[in-house]
Every structure is written in C-alpha cells, then in structure tokens.
Design a protein around this motif. Structure first.
Motif, mmCIF file in Angstrom:
data_model
loop_
_atom_site.group_PDB
_atom_site.id
_atom_site.type_symbol
_atom_site.label_atom_id
_atom_site.label_comp_id
_atom_site.label_asym_id
_atom_site.label_seq_id
_atom_site.Cartn_x
_atom_site.Cartn_y
_atom_site.Cartn_z
ATOM 1 N N ARG A 1 0.989 -0.851 -0.146
ATOM 2 C CA ARG A 1 -0.294 -0.024 -0.118
ATOM 3 C C ARG A 1 1.121 1.221 -0.062
ATOM 4 O O ARG A 1 0.556 2.700 -0.722
ATOM 5 N N MET A 2 2.342 1.174 1.054
ATOM 6 C CA MET A 2 2.637 1.938 0.915
ATOM 7 C C MET A 2 3.526 2.361 -0.576
ATOM 8 O O MET A 2 3.620 4.341 -1.023
ATOM 9 N N ILE A 3 3.830 1.182 -1.345
ATOM 10 C CA ILE A 3 4.650 1.413 -2.587
ATOM 11 C C ILE A 3 3.687 1.364 -3.280
ATOM 12 O O ILE A 3 4.212 3.105 -4.471
ATOM 13 N N GLN A 4 2.312 1.914 -3.416
ATOM 14 C CA GLN A 4 1.463 2.764 -4.474
ATOM 15 C C GLN A 4 1.137 4.267 -3.930
ATOM 16 O O GLN A 4 1.300 4.537 -5.221
ATOM 17 N N SER A 5 1.468 4.055 -2.944
ATOM 18 C CA SER A 5 0.981 5.722 -2.627
ATOM 19 C C SER A 5 2.639 6.370 -2.948
ATOM 20 O O SER A 5 1.582 7.417 -3.476
ATOM 21 N N MET A 6 3.461 5.665 -3.314
ATOM 22 C CA MET A 6 3.952 6.665 -3.378
ATOM 23 C C MET A 6 4.137 6.793 -4.965
ATOM 24 O O MET A 6 5.193 7.965 -5.772
ATOM 25 N N GLU A 7 3.695 5.811 -5.724
ATOM 26 C CA GLU A 7 3.671 5.870 -7.365
ATOM 27 C C GLU A 7 2.932 6.646 -7.680
ATOM 28 O O GLU A 7 2.900 7.560 -8.912
ATOM 29 N N ILE A 8 1.660 7.019 -7.179
ATOM 30 C CA ILE A 8 0.536 8.037 -7.367
ATOM 31 C C ILE A 8 1.517 8.872 -6.659
ATOM 32 O O ILE A 8 0.984 10.067 -8.054
ATOM 33 N N LEU A 9 1.945 9.168 -5.801
ATOM 34 C CA LEU A 9 2.159 10.509 -5.767
ATOM 35 C C LEU A 9 3.232 11.451 -6.477
ATOM 36 O O LEU A 9 3.372 12.865 -7.431
ATOM 37 N N GLN A 10 4.131 10.424 -7.349
ATOM 38 C CA GLN A 10 5.274 11.339 -8.274
ATOM 39 C C GLN A 10 4.278 11.129 -9.802
ATOM 40 O O GLN A 10 5.222 11.919 -10.240
ATOM 41 N N LEU A 11 3.104 10.535 -9.953
ATOM 42 C CA LEU A 11 2.914 10.725 -11.306
ATOM 43 C C LEU A 11 2.377 12.124 -12.040
ATOM 44 O O LEU A 11 2.059 12.853 -10.296
ATOM 45 N N PRO A 12 2.313 12.766 -12.158
ATOM 46 C CA PRO A 12 2.112 14.017 -13.276
ATOM 47 C C PRO A 12 0.093 13.817 -13.235
ATOM 48 O O PRO A 12 -0.085 13.328 -13.914
ATOM 49 N N HIS B 1 9.247 13.131 5.160
ATOM 50 C CA HIS B 1 10.425 12.684 4.678
ATOM 51 C C HIS B 1 10.355 13.151 3.799
ATOM 52 O O HIS B 1 10.310 13.783 2.960
ATOM 53 N N VAL B 2 11.563 14.112 3.666
ATOM 54 C CA VAL B 2 12.282 14.176 1.919
ATOM 55 C C VAL B 2 12.260 13.604 0.693
ATOM 56 O O VAL B 2 11.702 14.520 -0.381
ATOM 57 N N THR B 3 12.058 12.516 1.203
ATOM 58 C CA THR B 3 12.040 11.685 -0.230
ATOM 59 C C THR B 3 10.579 11.879 -0.928
ATOM 60 O O THR B 3 10.730 11.625 -1.995
ATOM 61 N N THR B 4 9.780 12.627 -0.261
ATOM 62 C CA THR B 4 8.573 12.413 -0.099
ATOM 63 C C THR B 4 8.224 13.583 -0.817
ATOM 64 O O THR B 4 7.495 13.882 -1.372
ATOM 65 N N VAL B 5 9.126 15.026 -0.476
ATOM 66 C CA VAL B 5 8.917 16.203 -1.416
ATOM 67 C C VAL B 5 9.123 15.560 -2.756
ATOM 68 O O VAL B 5 8.850 16.290 -3.512
ATOM 69 N N SER B 6 11.160 14.578 -3.023
ATOM 70 C CA SER B 6 10.956 15.204 -3.887
ATOM 71 C C SER B 6 10.031 14.016 -4.983
ATOM 72 O O SER B 6 10.328 14.649 -6.156
ATOM 73 N N ARG B 7 9.925 13.533 -4.606
ATOM 74 C CA ARG B 7 8.666 12.420 -5.542
ATOM 75 C C ARG B 7 7.246 13.738 -5.191
ATOM 76 O O ARG B 7 6.860 13.562 -6.372
ATOM 77 N N ALA B 8 6.778 14.415 -4.874
ATOM 78 C CA ALA B 8 6.059 15.216 -4.686
ATOM 79 C C ALA B 8 6.052 16.470 -5.926
ATOM 80 O O ALA B 8 5.200 16.933 -7.071
ATOM 81 N N VAL B 9 7.322 16.909 -6.150
ATOM 82 C CA VAL B 9 7.747 17.870 -7.005
ATOM 83 C C VAL B 9 8.231 17.167 -8.505
ATOM 84 O O VAL B 9 8.478 18.230 -8.900
#
Length: 496
Positions: A20-31, A392-400
C-alpha cells in the motif's frame, strides 16, 4: 585465526515497504496526465472501480473524502478474513437503500460513457503528431529525382545512410570504409563523385568532412567579401574562434575592421546544416497546480485536478459479496479487487493532500520571487520543505518530480524553486540564480575594449555583497555560454 561452521541465531532489523505504501508513493510521483492514464488503466483492470455517472476520465473533480472527515457510512470498507464483517455489511445495506434508482444490478458502463471513451481515443489519434521527415529521407528523395549513373547512385545512398542529423549531417566515415575491402582506385574515384552528388543536395553544406569544408560549400561568388571569407575559413578558423584578430591581421594584412566585418558575415553561415532535421520532443506540459492572487494580494494554491474522476466502488459487487450464492473463488476475487480499489482511492487523496501542502510551503518561502521576479528567488532545500510539511525528504522529491505550477510568472516546474546559494558578507542568504543574474549584468555593462577577467568579476561581485570563488565564476560563466575575457574583447575599440 579460528574458523568454525555452525548455526547461529541473530536478530537484525530491516525495513520493508508495504504494498500500500509503495502504491501511494507511485501515485504521488505521477504528473497529472500520467495519473489520468493510471486511473484509466486501473478501471480497465478492476471492474469494481466506477466513476460518477456523467463523468469521464479527464473531466471530473476527484472528491474522495479524507478518513478524518468521513461519516459512518463513508468509512473505508475493510475485508477481513478473520471476521464476518457484519458491521460493514450492515453499513453497506444502508448505503444501498439510499442509492438512486439509476444504479442497475449489474456492472456496465453507460452508452454515453463508452461513446466518450471512443471520442477521446479518436481525438488522441487525430491530434497525434506525424513523424517528421528525417535527414536521410529528405536527401534520398532529392537523389531519386536525379538522373545519374546507377553505381554512383548506390554509393550516394550509402553515404547518406551514415549521415546523422544529431552530428549536424557531417560525413565522419572515410569513403574507403564504405567500399568493399578489395576496392580499387577507380572505386574511390566513383565514391568521390558520389560524395560530390550528395554535397550538391539541400541543405547546403551537407555531408562535409570538417567545418572548413562545410562553410566553404555555403559560399557563393557574389558574396561581398567572398575572397576574404575563403581565406579566413581555409587558414584562420582557430584564430577567429579565439578572437585573435591581431594575429590574423598580421598574417593577412587585413584591417581589424575588415576582419570583424567578415567574421560577422561568416556567422550567418550554418555550421551544422543537418541539425534542422533533429527530432525534438517537446513535452506536453499540463500544470498540476495553479497559483492565483486574490484581491488582497495573497497567493492561493489549488490543484488543477478537475479532469480526474470521482472514483468509488461498485455497489453491484458490494451486494454480490453478501450473496449466499457467491462462490468462494468469486468472493476471494471481489475481496482482492475491493482492497485494490480502496487503496487507489486513498492513494489519490493522499497525493492531493501532500502535493497541496508542499506547493503551499514552496509559495510561502518563495514569496519574493512571485512579487519581484527571478532575481529575488531564495535559496531553498527540499529538507526545509520536508520539515515544514512534516514528511520525509524523499516524499517531497516525489511530490515535485515532473510537476508544474501555473503562476502569474508563467508555467514553472516545481523543482525550479529548489536552488542552492551562499551567504553575503552581512550573513544574508543569496541564491545562485541571483548571482548568475548579477554576473550577466556585469558582463553586459563591461568595457568591451577591456572586458572583465574572472578575477575581476569576483571583485565586482564582492562589491555587490556576494562572495564567490573564482572557479565558481568560471563554471557559471561557461554554463551561461559566456566567452572568456579575451574572446569578448572588441579589437576595433583598441584601434581608436
């Protein structure tokens, strides 16, 4: 040293990411566009996913409520093998009773929805860019219209096949390498004739073996300074590139003014005639975030996700799960798909929340940039935004990552706002972008008869309160495409 073999028990701690966390990070990274494609893919693979009647992918706002604000009937459905889920089923039964009568007892997409899908695919095909004509095709089409010997034509086709638009259309392969290993002198003569044929094609200067040959092919006898241009191209290109005009004047007896005039004319020639056929990919930028200023001058951030559909789980399959006639296999399938659908809905909502918070933190930090312009941008690290948002800083990186913001100053990538910097003598932070702007300003205003050296630029920046090392000035000057002080010197000004 004693060595032994045996079984030992030891305790180690490892970190594993839940699916579930992996999918959440993947969705966050998508434009935005990629998110729409992902949702459409998930809907094709998961029959339990539906979107609000009348909505189509790319036309509706996502309105999945957060866990904190959901009512009792809106709470997430949890399928648990260790319980009978009686409370969930009772809640589902209440929800079903309140559903509009427009819902059927079977899962199917409306005729309008299917027509919208067909129209959307048609629009995508109609708007797809056609493949541009390549350099090789362009030359072969010209060659086919020429009446030449078959042997020369085949050799010319071989020469064209090794030309690369990315290299400007130069012939980097020796002619001998394009011939059989047992070729004769006569074969080389034919290859030279074939090369002459290719070099006669458009664009002028194509298939040249070096820069001098490329430029010479572009000269015409009616040019104002034809002979002088030939001389500079043939014998003085290196001195010309290094702005060593006095050396050229000494060797040719040309005046500095004449050399500068000829140099200006040479700059009108094309050193890479084949580069015009390079396939350039221009990304289709769709901003995920819109920044607007209200009547009070305050900046407001909103997600531009109106084209993301409102997703929910099919009521037909919710009811089917309660049906006593539902087989074990079907029940397991529905349980799996319900969990997958709920994960997707929650991941999309998490993306919306995180992206909004990150964008708001960026705008708050870079307020001066939006008010005053690029020269006022502040140094900013992702860790600062992570600390402010509480992620976490990686979350910001994926978000932008690959996200764009529509602002009063244009559509800008979110990563643009993360810049390094240094400190002034007063201890104030200053971004490298600001230093580069100041550097360009100094060079624009310098005396072209005596341009600033890199050491002098360091001194001038220090006067402006910016302490920068000489090697840093040199690095940024080169990145900005600014020549050295010797190359920037205008020799004609020294003659007066």
């Amino acid at each position: 040293m004693r060595m032994s073999m045996g079984l030992q028990a030891r305790q180690i701690q490892t970190q594993k990411l839940a699916p579930r966390m992996i999918q959440s990070m993947e969705i966050l990274q998508l434009p935005l566009l990629a998110l729409q494609e992902r949702i459409e893919q998930e809907m094709n693979e998961n029959p339990l996913l539906e979107f609000q009647e009348g909505d189509t992918i790319g036309e509706t706002e996502l309105e999945a409520p957060s866990n904190d604000t959901r009512s009792e009937d809106e709470k997430e459905l949890v399928v648990d093998d260790n319980s009978d889920n009686s409370e969930d089923f009772e809640r589902l039964q209440n929800m079903i009773a309140e559903l509009p009568s427009t819902f059927d007892d079977s899962f199917r997409r409306s005729a309008g929805g299917m027509q919208d899908d067909a129209d959307r695919r048609h629009d995508l095909m109609a708007n797809a860019q056609s493949r541009p004509e390549s350099l090789n095709d362009f030359l072969l089409h010209q060659l086919a219209e020429m009446d030449i010997d078959d042997r020369i034509e085949k050799l010319a086709e071989r020469i064209i096949s090794v030309l690369d638009a990315r290299d400007g259309g130069y012939l980097r392969t020796p002619l001998a390498d394009l011939l059989p290993s047992n070729h004769t002198e006569a074969d080389l003569v034919l290859a030279e004739e074939a090369l002459a044929v290719v070099q006669s094609l458009e664009p002028v200067g194509i298939a040249a073996r070096n820069l001098s040959e490329c430029l010479l092919k572009q000269l015409a006898p009616d040019f104002p300074h034809f002979e002088e241009m030939q001389t500079l191209i043939t014998s003085h290109l290196e001195d010309l590139a290094a702005n060593r005009l006095p050396q050229i004047a000494k060797k040719t007896n040309y005046s500095i003014e004449l050399i500068q005039t000829v140099r200006d004319e040479l700059q009108g020639l094309n050193p890479k005639p084949g580069a015009a056929f390079m396939e350039t990919h221009v990304p289709n930028v769709t901003p995920d975030i819109v920044l607007e200023q209200d009547e009070d001058g305050e900046y407001k951030v909103r997600l531009d996700d109106d084209r993301v559909p409102t997703l929910f789980i099919s009521e037909y399959y919710r009811q089917r799960l309660q049906d006593p006639n539902c087989s074990t296999e079907e029940r397991e399938f529905i349980k799996q798909k319900i969990n997958g659908a709920q994960w997707l809905i929650d991941s999309i909502e998490q993306r919306r929340s995180t992206l909004t918070k990150v964008a708001e933190a960026i705008v708050e930090h870079q307020r001066k940039f939006f008010d005053e312009g690029p020269e006022a941008i502040e140094p900013l690290k992702m860790q600062q935004i992570a600390d402010k948002v509480g992620v976490h800083v990686t979350t910001v990186s994926r978000a932008v990552d690959d996200k764009w913001m529509q602002t009063p100053r244009g559509i800008l990538p979110l990563r643009k706002f993360f810049v390094g910097g240094t400190q002034t003598e007063d201890g104030d932070d200053v971004a490298w972008a600001t230093i580069r702007i100041k550097l360009q300003e100094l060079i624009d205003k310098e005396d072209k008869a005596d341009p600033y050296s890199d050491e002098k630029l360091v001194d001038e920046l220090k006067k402006a309160g910016m302490t920068v090392a000489r090697r840093t000035v040199t690095k940024y000057r080169k990145r900005m495409g600014i020549q050295s002080s010797r190359q920037r010197k205008d020799w004609s000004l020294t003659q007066k």
